[in-house]
Write an enzyme that holds these catalytic residues in place. Structure first.
Site, mmCIF file in Angstrom:
data_model
loop_
_atom_site.group_PDB
_atom_site.id
_atom_site.type_symbol
_atom_site.label_atom_id
_atom_site.label_comp_id
_atom_site.label_asym_id
_atom_site.label_seq_id
_atom_site.Cartn_x
_atom_site.Cartn_y
_atom_site.Cartn_z
ATOM 1 N N ASP A 67 0.842 -0.985 0.002
ATOM 2 C CA ASP A 67 -0.039 -0.088 -0.031
ATOM 3 C C ASP A 67 1.084 1.124 -0.043
ATOM 4 O OD1 ASP A 67 1.042 -0.402 2.536
ATOM 5 O OD2 ASP A 67 -0.899 -0.532 3.349
ATOM 6 N N ASN A 135 -7.245 -1.957 14.563
ATOM 7 C CA ASN A 135 -8.553 -2.219 14.516
ATOM 8 C C ASN A 135 -8.762 -3.333 13.484
ATOM 9 O OD1 ASN A 135 -7.518 -1.120 12.022
ATOM 10 N ND2 ASN A 135 -9.061 0.508 11.870
ATOM 11 N N HIS A 137 -7.124 -3.838 10.665
ATOM 12 C CA HIS A 137 -6.888 -3.541 9.174
ATOM 13 C C HIS A 137 -5.685 -4.350 8.594
ATOM 14 C CE1 HIS A 137 -4.601 0.306 10.036
ATOM 15 N NE2 HIS A 137 -3.354 -0.455 9.467
ATOM 16 N N GLU A 142 -9.591 -1.057 5.720
ATOM 17 C CA GLU A 142 -10.331 -0.612 7.118
ATOM 18 C C GLU A 142 -11.268 -1.490 7.202
ATOM 19 O OE1 GLU A 142 -8.359 0.881 9.046
ATOM 20 O OE2 GLU A 142 -7.457 2.689 8.203
HETATM 21 C C1 GLP Z 1 -0.292 0.739 8.357
HETATM 22 C C2 GLP Z 1 -0.078 0.041 7.116
HETATM 23 C C3 GLP Z 1 -0.211 -1.611 7.578
HETATM 24 C C4 GLP Z 1 0.451 -2.047 8.701
HETATM 25 C C5 GLP Z 1 -0.035 -1.218 9.862
HETATM 26 C C6 GLP Z 1 0.509 -1.564 11.233
HETATM 27 O O1 GLP Z 1 -1.695 0.987 8.467
HETATM 28 N N1 GLP Z 1 -0.627 0.335 6.020
HETATM 29 O O2 GLP Z 1 0.324 -2.300 6.360
HETATM 30 O O3 GLP Z 1 0.264 -3.256 9.031
HETATM 31 O O4 GLP Z 1 0.131 0.264 9.853
HETATM 32 O O5 GLP Z 1 1.638 -0.943 11.374
HETATM 33 P P1 GLP Z 1 2.679 -1.091 12.735
HETATM 34 O O6 GLP Z 1 3.342 -2.286 12.237
HETATM 35 O O7 GLP Z 1 3.564 0.109 12.558
HETATM 36 O O8 GLP Z 1 1.775 -1.382 13.858
#
Ligand code: GLP
Length: 246
Positions: A67, A135, A137, A142
């Protein structure tokens, strides 16, 4: 689902890197979906170390970032393409033309369609690596996202935007975090042959519980993984804490 619970973040990173290296060992031209966030950075660090020691060769793999923030240029310090570039691609031998990401600038529909073409051209991804949001995702999909969704422009949840802003995020303020992202769809992700989900820390415990042991519902995007035939979850004790609790 194969759920592997490890002691802490370092062990999660170690096991994840070993898993990825083994997959590449079996299939040198593996097509891999790559996540960003704090969770996978230890894994990338270890993969770079393994490469430096000559333990893994990335010359034939192709990479596909999950993404990107919408409206953010590649050079922006918070760009996911830059994250993958700085932490991984700059230090290993993936040829430039084999690294792919959804563009966060331009015409969203065109970018998304072009990315779907790239993704499908070589057949399904051999390995998709995922983190998880608090949440539930995955990518930027989302809660409420249709399980059949394809790559496209999506609104970010307020919680996701808040979590995205921290001192090292590359954003100057919480208001600078884009309101939208472009992400591989859930339907797109589910076509991958094998999925590796990573999670670390207490803040992910609720999401991991819902995703792995709750009902399969679009309210918890990661719960769709229960329907995939080949998912490995590497999770540390803090993130796994609620798994057996009722
Ligand atoms: C973002 C990314 C996700 C990732 C999430 C969690 O929203 N788009 O792909 O899994 O953050 O990030 P973190 O690993 O920093 O908790």
């Amino acid at each position: 689902m194969n759920v592997i619970v490890v002691a802490n973040y370092d062990e999660m990173s170690e096991r994840a890197a070993a898993f990825v290296a083994a997959e590449i060992g079996h299939r040198p031209d593996l097509r891999i979906g790559l996540p960003t966030g704090n969770t996978p950075s230890g894994m990338y660090e270890r993969l770079v170390g393994m490469h430096r020691r000559g333990e893994v060769d990335f010359s034939q793999i192709s990479t596909f970032n999950l993404d990107e923030y919408w409206g953010i240029e590649f050079a922006h310090p918070a760009a996911f393409a830059r994250y993958i570039g700085d932490r991984f691609l700059a230090h290993v031998n993936v040829p430039e033309e084999q690294a792919h990401w959804p563009d966060g600038i331009g015409q969203a529909e065109q970018n998304a369609a072009a990315y779907e073409v790239l993704l499908s051209k070589g057949g399904p991804l051999g390995l998709l690596i995922l983190g998880i949001g608090v949440n539930g995702h995955i990518g930027f999909n989302e809660p409420g996202t249709n399980f059949a969704s394809r790559t496209g422009l999506v609104p970010l949840a307020e919680r996701t935007r808040q979590d995205a802003f921290h001192p090292r995020s590359g954003f100057d303020s919480a208001e600078d975090v884009p309101t939208h992202g472009i992400t591989m769809g859930i339907g797109t992700m589910m076509e991958s042959r094998r999925i590796l989900l990573l999670a670390s820390g207490q803040s992910k415990a609720q999401a991991i519980k819902k995703a792995l042991a709750g009902s399969v519902t679009e309210d918890v995007p990661a719960s769709v993984l229960q329907r995939h035939p080949d998912v490995t979850v590497i999770v540390d004790e803090a993130a796994a804490a609620l798994l057996d609790a009722d």
